[in-house]
Scaffold this motif. Structure first.
Motif, PDB file in Angstrom:
ATOM      1  N   LEU A  37       0.842  -1.196   0.000  1.00  0.00           N
ATOM      2  CA  LEU A  37       0.000   0.000   0.000  1.00  0.00           C
ATOM      3  C   LEU A  37       0.876   1.245   0.000  1.00  0.00           C
ATOM      4  O   LEU A  37       1.994   1.223   0.534  1.00  0.00           O
ATOM      5  CB  LEU A  37      -0.865   0.025   1.272  1.00  0.00           C
ATOM      6  N   THR A  38       0.355   2.332  -0.552  1.00  0.00           N
ATOM      7  CA  THR A  38       1.042   3.609  -0.339  1.00  0.00           C
ATOM      8  C   THR A  38       0.824   3.983   1.132  1.00  0.00           C
ATOM      9  O   THR A  38      -0.132   3.499   1.772  1.00  0.00           O
ATOM     10  CB  THR A  38       0.449   4.718  -1.241  1.00  0.00           C
ATOM     11  N   PRO A  39       1.684   4.848   1.674  1.00  0.00           N
ATOM     12  CA  PRO A  39       1.482   5.230   3.079  1.00  0.00           C
ATOM     13  C   PRO A  39       0.090   5.815   3.344  1.00  0.00           C
ATOM     14  O   PRO A  39      -0.516   5.542   4.380  1.00  0.00           O
ATOM     15  CB  PRO A  39       2.595   6.262   3.312  1.00  0.00           C
ATOM     16  N   ARG A  43      -2.830   4.315   5.775  1.00  0.00           N
ATOM     17  CA  ARG A  43      -3.499   5.103   6.820  1.00  0.00           C
ATOM     18  C   ARG A  43      -5.019   4.942   6.699  1.00  0.00           C
ATOM     19  O   ARG A  43      -5.735   4.826   7.690  1.00  0.00           O
ATOM     20  CB  ARG A  43      -3.084   6.568   6.673  1.00  0.00           C
ATOM     21  N   TRP A  44      -5.516   4.909   5.473  1.00  0.00           N
ATOM     22  CA  TRP A  44      -6.967   4.733   5.270  1.00  0.00           C
ATOM     23  C   TRP A  44      -7.429   3.383   5.826  1.00  0.00           C
ATOM     24  O   TRP A  44      -8.506   3.272   6.399  1.00  0.00           O
ATOM     25  CB  TRP A  44      -7.315   4.799   3.785  1.00  0.00           C
ATOM     26  N   LEU A  45      -6.614   2.348   5.623  1.00  0.00           N
ATOM     27  CA  LEU A  45      -7.043   1.010   6.078  1.00  0.00           C
ATOM     28  C   LEU A  45      -6.816   0.828   7.574  1.00  0.00           C
ATOM     29  O   LEU A  45      -7.504   0.034   8.222  1.00  0.00           O
ATOM     30  CB  LEU A  45      -6.345  -0.079   5.256  1.00  0.00           C
ATOM     31  N   ALA A  84      -5.234   2.923  -8.834  1.00  0.00           N
ATOM     32  CA  ALA A  84      -4.049   3.778  -8.931  1.00  0.00           C
ATOM     33  C   ALA A  84      -4.478   5.242  -9.055  1.00  0.00           C
ATOM     34  O   ALA A  84      -5.224   5.597  -9.976  1.00  0.00           O
ATOM     35  CB  ALA A  84      -3.211   3.366 -10.133  1.00  0.00           C
ATOM     36  N   THR A  85      -4.024   6.047  -8.111  1.00  0.00           N
ATOM     37  CA  THR A  85      -4.360   7.478  -8.141  1.00  0.00           C
ATOM     38  C   THR A  85      -3.598   8.195  -9.258  1.00  0.00           C
ATOM     39  O   THR A  85      -2.578   7.704  -9.762  1.00  0.00           O
ATOM     40  CB  THR A  85      -3.966   8.159  -6.816  1.00  0.00           C
ATOM     41  N   LEU A  86      -4.068   9.393  -9.548  1.00  0.00           N
ATOM     42  CA  LEU A  86      -3.340  10.296 -10.468  1.00  0.00           C
ATOM     43  C   LEU A  86      -1.901  10.462  -9.981  1.00  0.00           C
ATOM     44  O   LEU A  86      -0.943  10.388 -10.758  1.00  0.00           O
ATOM     45  CB  LEU A  86      -4.049  11.655 -10.493  1.00  0.00           C
ATOM     46  N   ASN A  87      -1.759  10.668  -8.684  1.00  0.00           N
ATOM     47  CA  ASN A  87      -0.449  10.876  -8.071  1.00  0.00           C
ATOM     48  C   ASN A  87       0.494   9.693  -8.342  1.00  0.00           C
ATOM     49  O   ASN A  87       1.620   9.859  -8.818  1.00  0.00           O
ATOM     50  CB  ASN A  87      -0.682  11.077  -6.565  1.00  0.00           C
ATOM     51  N   THR A  88       0.015   8.489  -8.078  1.00  0.00           N
ATOM     52  CA  THR A  88       0.875   7.304  -8.235  1.00  0.00           C
ATOM     53  C   THR A  88       1.161   7.012  -9.705  1.00  0.00           C
ATOM     54  O   THR A  88       2.288   6.643 -10.059  1.00  0.00           O
ATOM     55  CB  THR A  88       0.231   6.101  -7.516  1.00  0.00           C
ATOM     56  N   ILE A  89       0.171   7.164 -10.567  1.00  0.00           N
ATOM     57  CA  ILE A  89       0.394   6.956 -12.021  1.00  0.00           C
ATOM     58  C   ILE A  89       1.507   7.900 -12.501  1.00  0.00           C
ATOM     59  O   ILE A  89       2.430   7.501 -13.218  1.00  0.00           O
ATOM     60  CB  ILE A  89      -0.925   7.216 -12.805  1.00  0.00           C
ATOM     61  N   GLU A  98       9.971   7.442  -4.412  1.00  0.00           N
ATOM     62  CA  GLU A  98      10.042   7.645  -2.962  1.00  0.00           C
ATOM     63  C   GLU A  98       9.178   6.624  -2.205  1.00  0.00           C
ATOM     64  O   GLU A  98       9.497   6.228  -1.090  1.00  0.00           O
ATOM     65  CB  GLU A  98       9.578   9.062  -2.651  1.00  0.00           C
ATOM     66  N   LYS A  99       8.091   6.197  -2.822  1.00  0.00           N
ATOM     67  CA  LYS A  99       7.200   5.240  -2.151  1.00  0.00           C
ATOM     68  C   LYS A  99       7.597   3.809  -2.502  1.00  0.00           C
ATOM     69  O   LYS A  99       7.916   3.518  -3.664  1.00  0.00           O
ATOM     70  CB  LYS A  99       5.747   5.470  -2.596  1.00  0.00           C
ATOM     71  N   PHE A 100       7.500   2.920  -1.520  1.00  0.00           N
ATOM     72  CA  PHE A 100       7.869   1.517  -1.717  1.00  0.00           C
ATOM     73  C   PHE A 100       7.172   0.904  -2.934  1.00  0.00           C
ATOM     74  O   PHE A 100       7.820   0.318  -3.811  1.00  0.00           O
ATOM     75  CB  PHE A 100       7.554   0.728  -0.435  1.00  0.00           C
TER      76      PHE A 100
END
Ligand SMILES: Cc1cc2nc3c(=O)[nH]c(=O)nc-3n(C[C@H](O)[C@H](O)[C@H](O)COP(=O)(O)O)c2cc1C
Length: 179
Positions: A37-39, A43-45, A84-89, A98-100
């Motif tokens: 998961l992204t950080p 947090r959401w889960l 997949a969010t806009l940010n992650t795409i 930067e994200k795992f």
């Protein structure tokens, strides 16, 4: 039959809240699932993360390991990044690791791991000029991007539509080939 490992990677868009059911569905299709998961998605889960670890029988990961630490997951036979969010795409297309989970899929291109993603973006987000460029970049790198006809069709801001998880899992099987 050998069980194959699917890395299921979720980001911070509402369908990630249904990920427990997707883990079940992937398992019933024969996949050994590892959840990343992204950080923000982690947090959401929040309090549900132990349930995800019970379901997958493995740690849920949202951070890189420390140098020298062993890998806690087996190698991936396929990776599904969804929703997949806009940010992650954009981060994936631009190689901003930067994200795992983005680091793993960025490397996954060079390692020739079958990669599938289904964006979750509303009709306003997709008008950002970087979005189409990122989709094109990822497709030209051989990634199956389930966007547009036959994939995710943008919703209006605030509109809720079912996320086509079944198509995403079918596309993973098509990308990974026969077991
Ligand atoms: C309730 C809520 C719903 C959101 N839905 C989406 C979405 O569907 N698509 C999207 O790209 N961003 C959405 N966002 C914004 C992302 O959560 C935000 O850009 C976040 O930084 C993405 O981080 P990640 O890509 O690292 O998971 C939403 C935010 C909130 C609070």
């Amino acid at each position: 039959m050998t069980t194959r490992t699917l890395y299921l990677f979720g980001t911070a868009a509402p369908p990630v809240l249904d990920i427990a059911q997707v883990i079940h569905d992937a398992q019933s299709r024969g996949w050994d699932v590892r959840l990343g998961l992204t950080p923000t998605a982690a947090r959401w889960l929040g309090a549900r993360l132990p349930e995800m670890e019970r379901l997958t029988g493995a740690p849920v990961r949202s951070e890189y390991k420390l140098p020298g630490e062993p890998d806690v997951w087996p190698k991936a036979d396929a990776i599904l990044m969804a929703p997949a969010t806009l940010n992650t795409i954009n981060q994936w297309a631009l190689g901003l690791t930067e994200k795992f989970v983005v680091g793993v899929v960025a490397e996954g291109i060079g390692k020739r791991i079958p990669l599938v993603t289904m964006p979750c973006v509303n009709a306003a987000y997709v008008q950002h000029p970087q979005f189409e460029r990122s989709i094109e970049t990822l497709r030209s790198a051989g990634i199956t991007v389930l966007y547009g006809e036959g994939g995710f069709v943008p919703n209006e801001p605030g509109e809720k539509k079912p996320f086509p998880w079944t198509s995403a899992l079918a596309a993973v099987e098509a990308a990974a080939g026969p077991a």
